[in-house]
Design an enzyme around this catalytic site. Structure first.
Site, PDB file in Angstrom:
ATOM      1  N   ASP A 154       4.587   5.792 109.059  1.00 53.00           N
ATOM      2  CA  ASP A 154       5.686   4.826 108.129  1.00 53.00           C
ATOM      3  C   ASP A 154       4.971   4.681 106.713  1.00 53.00           C
ATOM      4  OD1 ASP A 154       7.266   4.730 110.683  1.00 53.00           O
ATOM      5  OD2 ASP A 154       5.643   3.089 111.144  1.00 53.00           O
TER       6      ASP A 154
ATOM      7  N   HIS B 159      11.444  10.409 108.783  1.00 59.43           N
ATOM      8  CA  HIS B 159      11.108  10.343 107.267  1.00 59.43           C
ATOM      9  C   HIS B 159      12.266   9.848 106.676  1.00 59.43           C
ATOM     10  CE1 HIS B 159       7.494  13.415 107.440  1.00 59.43           C
ATOM     11  NE2 HIS B 159       7.240  12.296 108.253  1.00 59.43           N
TER      12      HIS B 159
END
Length: 423
Positions: A13, A41
């Site tokens: 992340d 993503h």
């Protein structure tokens, strides 16, 4: 010919998708080398947020070819939905996206196995995303798995049935109460397989070799983060693939000596989803503020991420393992407004200060040693040059560079691709 590599240096992340999106115009090929739909993503441009799970982040750029490498695991059902979500952008998916025949398939029973295994662990859960990733990689290393290339074989359904039957026996062994309709799941799976067949399958290692010979520029895109690597992460609270630089070689068939730049992405603070040790985790209002301002919720699971101060011990370790040549710091804007910032420079490990990342970082063994920095109030989201950054942030950045001994080349000050400062 250029082969560069971009990967995350924390627990995932970090903002890799945005940076790939920013850099894509410099490359002919964007190649994903590991992971599966457990990774998300996130890209944002023109005020719209896009989440990609398996498809490389270069898909939105008209001139790039996107490759899903042999190290990736593909869930045909999730993959089909991801492609359907891109239809509104009028992208030529068949032209822009190609898949390695050696990439492994996630079966419906892989997901069921994942759920059964996690349920059987009780309080010892590792925080699986329940996407079937672990069981699929287990079948890969156990030489039982099905690969994309198997779809082209006449006996694919027989091979599927044999493996699915093994999985059902294993699910029964766990003796947990999981409700499912396998017939319905399989119907959806085989419909998605038919859609998958419409794309081009390649021998990706040969494709990559020929691309290099032709002088093509290639960006290898990693998923998740280095501290989730199955070998070098905080085992067993890790993923099932190699998220570090070595994974690009095995996940795409690229020789190590072909890689030039290794871009390491990290947040100005640290987050983690799910279980596992996290030395600098904050349980107070500061951590809650980071989560709120940074919108720290998983793009795939929706789970709130745990937040904490930047950990230079862990960051230095990730840089060393990956051979990082350039750093890119994300979410600098989230730290605006804090009176004081802290950075972990050492661990007190069993009563002794150490600066390396040890075998065990469980809380009973590790206490972070902090250096404090003065914060800043300025809103960064509209800034466009490094000189405009507050002096306190520059001091923060320069301290990190000095400690890690790698330059920070990009500072992100917002989610949009335009909110990116080059140093």
């Amino acid at each position: 010919m250029t082969v560069d590599l971009l990967l995350g240096l924390q627990w995932g992340d970090e903002g890799k998708g945005k940076i790939v999106d920013v850099l894509t115009s410099n490359y002919d090929i964007i190649a994903r080398f590991q992971g599966g739909p457990n990774a998300g993503h996130t890209l944002e441009f023109d005020g719209i947020k896009h989440v990609l799970r398996t498809i490389p982040s270069g898909i939105f750029h008209k001139d790039s070819v996107n490759i899903i490498g042999n190290g990736v695991v593909i869930d045909p059902v999730v993959f089909q939905k991801e492609i359907e979500g891109l239809e509104k952008f009028n992208l030529d998916i068949k032209k822009k996206l190609i898949i390695s025949r050696k990439a492994h398939l996630i079966l419906p029973t892989h997901r069921l196995l994942d759920a059964a295994s996690e349920a059987s662990k009780g309080k010892a859960k590792i925080g699986s995303t329940l996407k079937g990733i672990g069981p699929t990689y287990m079948d890969k290393t156990g030489r039982n798995g099905l690969r994309v290339g198997d779809i082209e074989l006449e006996d694919f359904k027989e091979r599927y049935r044999s493996l699915a039957d093994k999985h059902e026996a294993m699910i029964a062994f766990y003796d947990v109460n999981i409700q499912y309709n396998l017939a319905e799941l399989e119907k959806e799976f085989f419909e998605a397989i038919e859609e998958l067949k419409k794309l081009d399958f390649i021998d990706s290692e040969e494709y990559m070799h020929q691309a290099q010979k032709a002088g093509k520029s290639i960006l290898c895109e990693g998923a998740q983060g280095s501290l989730l690597d199955v070998d070098f992460g905080t085992y067993p609270f890790v993923t099932s693939s190699n998220t570090t630089a070595a994974g690009a070689c095995t996940g795409l068939g690229i020789a190590p000596n072909k890689i030039k730049e290794v871009y390491g992405i990290f947040k100005a603070y640290v987050t983690r989803v799910g279980s596992g040790p996290f030395p600098t985790e904050l349980f107070d209002e500061v951590g809650a503020t980071m989560a709120r301002v940074g919108n720290e919720f998983g793009s795939v699971t929706g789970r709130q991420r745990r937040c904490g101060w930047l950990d230079l011990v862990a960051l230095k370790y990730a840089v060393q393992v990956n051979g990082v040549t350039q750093l890119m710091m994300m979410k600098g804007d989230v730290l605006s407004g804090f009176e004081t910032l802290k950075v972990c420079t050492e661990y007190n490990y069993k009563g002794q200060n150490i600066s390396h990342f040890p075998y065990n970082i469980e809380p009973e063994n590790v206490t972070p040693v902090y250096k404090e920095f003065k914060g800043w109030k300025q809103d960064l989201t509209g800034l466009t040059t490094y000189d405009q950054l507050p002096v306190e942030l520059k001091e923060y950045i320069e301290f990190i560079e000095k400690e890690i001994e790698v330059p920070i080349k990009i500072v992100s000050v917002g989610p949009d691709r335009k909110q990116t400062i080059t140093k």
